[in-house]
Structures are given as structure tokens and as C-alpha cells.
Design a protein around this motif. Structure first.
Motif, PDB file in Angstrom:
ATOM      1  N   ARG A  73     -15.041 -16.820  24.605  1.00 53.43           N
ATOM      2  CA  ARG A  73     -15.170 -18.398  25.518  1.00 53.43           C
ATOM      3  C   ARG A  73     -15.662 -17.811  26.788  1.00 53.43           C
ATOM      4  NH1 ARG A  73     -10.674 -19.676  22.491  1.00 53.43           N
ATOM      5  NH2 ARG A  73     -11.311 -21.276  20.690  1.00 53.43           N
ATOM      6  N   TRP A  74     -14.773 -16.970  27.383  1.00 55.78           N
ATOM      7  CA  TRP A  74     -15.235 -16.709  29.047  1.00 55.78           C
ATOM      8  C   TRP A  74     -16.542 -16.249  29.287  1.00 55.78           C
ATOM      9  CZ3 TRP A  74     -11.779 -18.205  32.641  1.00 55.78           C
ATOM     10  CH2 TRP A  74     -10.579 -18.493  32.465  1.00 55.78           C
ATOM     11  N   GLN A  75     -16.928 -15.242  28.321  1.00 53.88           N
ATOM     12  CA  GLN A  75     -18.322 -14.753  28.387  1.00 53.88           C
ATOM     13  C   GLN A  75     -19.360 -15.659  28.214  1.00 53.88           C
ATOM     14  OE1 GLN A  75     -18.561 -11.476  29.032  1.00 53.88           O
ATOM     15  NE2 GLN A  75     -16.319 -10.847  28.704  1.00 53.88           N
ATOM     16  N   LEU A  76     -19.094 -16.728  27.346  1.00 57.40           N
ATOM     17  CA  LEU A  76     -20.209 -17.639  26.942  1.00 57.40           C
ATOM     18  C   LEU A  76     -20.297 -18.847  28.244  1.00 57.40           C
ATOM     19  CD1 LEU A  76     -19.693 -18.528  23.234  1.00 57.40           C
ATOM     20  CD2 LEU A  76     -21.720 -17.091  24.386  1.00 57.40           C
ATOM     21  N   GLY A  77     -18.989 -18.856  28.615  1.00 59.71           N
ATOM     22  CA  GLY A  77     -18.941 -19.860  29.726  1.00 59.71           C
ATOM     23  C   GLY A  77     -19.791 -19.177  31.100  1.00 59.71           C
ATOM     24  N   LEU A  78     -19.221 -18.113  31.432  1.00 58.38           N
ATOM     25  CA  LEU A  78     -20.113 -17.463  32.615  1.00 58.38           C
ATOM     26  C   LEU A  78     -21.850 -17.392  32.478  1.00 58.38           C
ATOM     27  CD1 LEU A  78     -17.917 -14.498  33.213  1.00 58.38           C
ATOM     28  CD2 LEU A  78     -18.384 -16.263  34.630  1.00 58.38           C
ATOM     29  N   ALA A  79     -22.210 -17.150  31.027  1.00 53.04           N
ATOM     30  CA  ALA A  79     -23.371 -17.263  30.774  1.00 53.04           C
ATOM     31  C   ALA A  79     -23.999 -18.409  31.031  1.00 53.04           C
ATOM     32  CB  ALA A  79     -23.973 -16.778  29.514  1.00 53.04           C
TER      33      ALA A  79
END
Length: 411
Positions: free
Chosen positions: A36-42
């Protein structure tokens, strides 16, 4: 593009690069957390890069404060929407990954496994690969179990077959030492027979160990099948006469193939001797060899490619039965429950047919056994005999001295 526009592009690019580097640093810091953190940053980094470019441009007096305020509000709204979409997508990806993790746990567990069809194509492809891996693991587990069962059975049966003649020889030698036998010559002959039988058993075990270890080396050359069959019949004829069994054969003239001479000779002699041992007095053992074209071979369904030769050994053993036919090539299998050696035939430890299968498969061939019913059935409705069918490619197993992989035992 004029100078002012070039400055705007340069300022925006520098701001975007700074935001991108910060985003990559944050992605590295949260790399071990949920996706989720990776997608949020993306989702946030592109919007933040636009906003940083606008703010940097406003500092250089390229746009007014009112325009900056409008762009900031637009970027904020876009950020909220991007985060919402990223969270929704991350929730779905997390759910798919958890499902995939459960599938991974089931791989090799022994329970039935069917690959799922959820998520993106990459997830589905990975699930299908897991299903394939599960099938391979189950196959390997079955092979390992069969190997272990075969090993235990072999050790048990060979121990029995060695213990019996050793006990007999010990009793005979003790009788000879004590001078308690009225016919010492007969005891000496019997000891020699038992020693020869154990030597053959050890030779069979050595050959079988080389086959299963994958170190059996073949030296292929042109071989006339008729000569090999004639030699095997001549060697088995004294035993056949002693048992009252009629032994004969017919091979098509000029039939040649590329094969290891010693290996092919062992295949034929083992099959012929096995047929003689299990045929009752008055029965017939017949050996036949012929050539098979590729089309005829394909119709037979033996799985051997190209032109082949077929060797068929038919006996009058009375049939084996469907259950035992599936085990006839297993290591140490014998049809009779009793394992008492036959003085006439010198029966070994039941390794002959297992060796036949290993050598034939090393030649890229196939061997099958079936009950014979064409000659009629007795009053009990049982087959009258058995037929062993060997199919070998004419062009041989491959280059000389090829290392042959170990065959897979069958349950």
C-alpha cells in the motif's frame, strides 16, 4: 522556445527531479512494509512533482500568486483522488497477494491444488506456475516413495535369498567337516550351485545399481538381431530340455539395429530364461523378431519414434493377471509367493525383468507385458500364457559411451 520558456522548463524539471529523488528515498525506506505504501507513493509523487514545479516557477515570478493558489488547490484535490484510487488498488493487490500466499502454502502439502484465476495476468501466470510446481513436487514425492519402498523391498528379499543358501552351505560344510555325509561329492556340487547362484545375484545387483544410478554406459554398434536371439536360445536350451519345455523362435532375415551388444544380449537372454522358468513341462516358449515401420509402430502406441525392431517372447505360464502385470518389472518382484530356489533353473532374486526394463529404456525403447488369450483359455477362464514385447529404435540409443539417466521405477 524563447528564453523565458526554457527557464520555466528547467525550473520545473529540477523541482520534479528533487521530488522524484525524495520519493525514491521514501520508497526505499518503506520497501519492507505493505505494498500500500508503494502504491500510495506512486500516486502522490507525480502530483507533488507538478506542485513543486509550480511553486518553484512562482518564486521566479513566472506566474502570479492567484494562479499559484488555483494550481495548489487543483493539485491538492488531485492528490486526494490519487490517494483514494491508490488505496483502493492497493487493497485489491493486497487481497490478491494474500490469496497467492495461501496458494504457495498449499504447494507440496499433499492436498489437491488448483491454480487460482484472480488478479492481473502476472498473478494468474504465477498461480499457474505454482500449480505446475505442485504437480511436479507431487510426482517427485511419489517417485521418492516408490524408490524407498523398492529399496526396502529389495533389501528384504535379497537378504532372504542370501540367507537361505548361506544357511544351507553352512549346514553342508559342517556336515562335511564332521564326516557325517554319505555322499560328499553331492554336497560339493550343491555348494558350487549355490555359490554360482549368489554370484549371479550379485552381478544382477551391480547391473541394477548402475542403471538406477544413471551411470550405465552403452557402446552402440550394428547388431544382427537373429544372432543375438540364436545365442540366447542356445544358452537356454539345456534348461528348457531339463524342464520339458519346447523352445524355438523365428527372426526376420537380415534384421539389424544399432544397440549395445552385451546389453541387448542380456535383455533377450533374461526374457527367454524367465519364460522357460515359468512355463510348465510340456509348454512352449516362442521368440519372434521383426521390423516395424514408423506408421505401424505409432499405431501400437509404444512411444518409440522412427523405424523400430520388435522382439516378442511368448510363454505358457498360464497368465499373470492385471494386478501383477503392473508390477512385473518392479525390482525383486516374483510371481510366486514362495522364494525357494529351483535347482533346475537356478532362479535368482527377481531382478532380471527390472534389468531388462532399465536396459531397454536406456536404448530409448519400451517393454510391455500382457497376458495371452489368443491360444484359448482353460476351463477356469484364465489366460494360457504371457507375452513380453520389446520395441527398440533401429538407429540406436545415441552416441557411443553415452551416460544413461536412471529410469524411474514404476509402482
Amino acid at each position: 522556445m524563447n528564453g523565458e520558456q526554457a527557464q520555466v522548463v528547467l525550473v520545473a524539471a529540477v523541482a520534479a527531479v528533487v521530488v522524484g529523488v525524495v520519493g525514491l528515498l521514501l520508497a526505499w525506506l518503506v520497501r519492507r512494509l505493505s505494498i500500500r505504501w508503494q502504491l500510495g507513493l506512486a500516486a502522490v509523487v507525480p502530483v507533488a512533482a507538478v506542485l513543486a514545479g509550480v511553486l518553484a516557477a512562482s518564486q521566479r515570478m513566472f506566474i502570479s500568486d492567484d494562479d499559484v493558489e488555483v494550481v495548489t488547490l487543483v493539485a491538492g484535490a488531485a492528490t486526494v483522488v490519487a490517494l483514494a484510487v491508490a488505496l483502493a488498488l492497493s487493497r485489491a493487490v493486497t487481497r490478491w497477494s494474500l490469496s497467492l500466499r495461501e496458494e504457495v502454502r498449499r504447494v507440496g502439502s499433499g492436498s489437491p491444488y488448483v491454480g487460482g484465476a484472480r488478479g492481473p495476468s502476472e498473478f494468474r501466470a504465477l498461480s499457474e506456475e505454482l500449480a505446475t510446481a505442485h504437480a511436479r513436487l507431487e510426482e517427485a514425492r511419489g517417485r521418492a516413495a516408490r524408490l524407498e519402498d523398492s529399496r526396502r523391498e529389495l533389501v528384504s528379499w535379497v537378504s532372504h535369498d542370501l540367507r537361505t543358501p548361506l544357511a544351507g552351505m553352512r549346514a553342508m560344510t559342517e556336515a562335511l567337516e564332521d564326516g557325517m555325509t554319505p555322499d560328499p561329492e553331492r554336497y560339493h556340487r550343491q555348494i558350487r550351485v549355490e555359490v554360482d547362484r549368489m554370484v549371479r545375484m550379485v552381478d544382477d545387483l551391480f547391473e541394477l545399481s548402475r542403471i538406477h544410478a544413471g551411470v550405465l554406459r552403452l557402446a552402440p554398434e550394428a547388431v544382427v538381431l537373429g544372432d543375438v536371439v540364436s545365442d540366447a536360445i542356445a544358452a537356454a536350451d539345456p534348461v528348457a530340455r531339463a524342464r520339458g519345455v519346447r523352445l524355438g523362435g523365428a527372426v526376420s532375415g537380415g534384421l539389424e539395429l544399432v544397440a549395445d551388444p552385451s546389453g541387448l544380449s542380456r535383455v533377450v537372454s533374461n526374457l527367454v530364461m524367465n519364460a522357460v522358468r515359468h512355463t510348465p513341462p510340456g509348454g512352449t516358449v516362442h521368440v519372434e523378431g521383426r521390423g516395424l515401420a514408423a506408421g505401424v509402430r505409432a499405431a501400437a502406441g509404444d512411444g518409440v519414434g522412427g523405424d523400430c525392431v520388435e522382439l516378442v517372447v511368448t510363454d505358457g505360464c498360464g497368465g499373470i493377471g492385471a494386478v501383477d502385470l503392473a508390477r512385473v518389472f518392479d525390482v525383486a518382484w516374483q510371481a510366486e509367493p514362495s522364494r525357494t530356489p529351483d535347482d533346475v533353473t537356478g532362479r535368482g532374486a527377481g531382478l532380471g525383468l527390472a534389468i531388462v526394463k532399465g536396459i531397454v529404456e536406456a536404448h530409448r525403447g519400451s517393454v510391455h507385458a500382457e497376458d495371452v488369450t489368443e491360444q484359448g483359455v482353460d476351463q477356469g477362464g484364465r489366460p494360457t500364457g504371457c507375452r513380453f514385447r520389446v520395441v527398440l529404435p533401429v538407429d540406436g540409443p545415441g552416441p557411443p559411451d553415452a551416460v544413461v539417466p536412471a529410469p524411474v521405477p514404476h509402482s
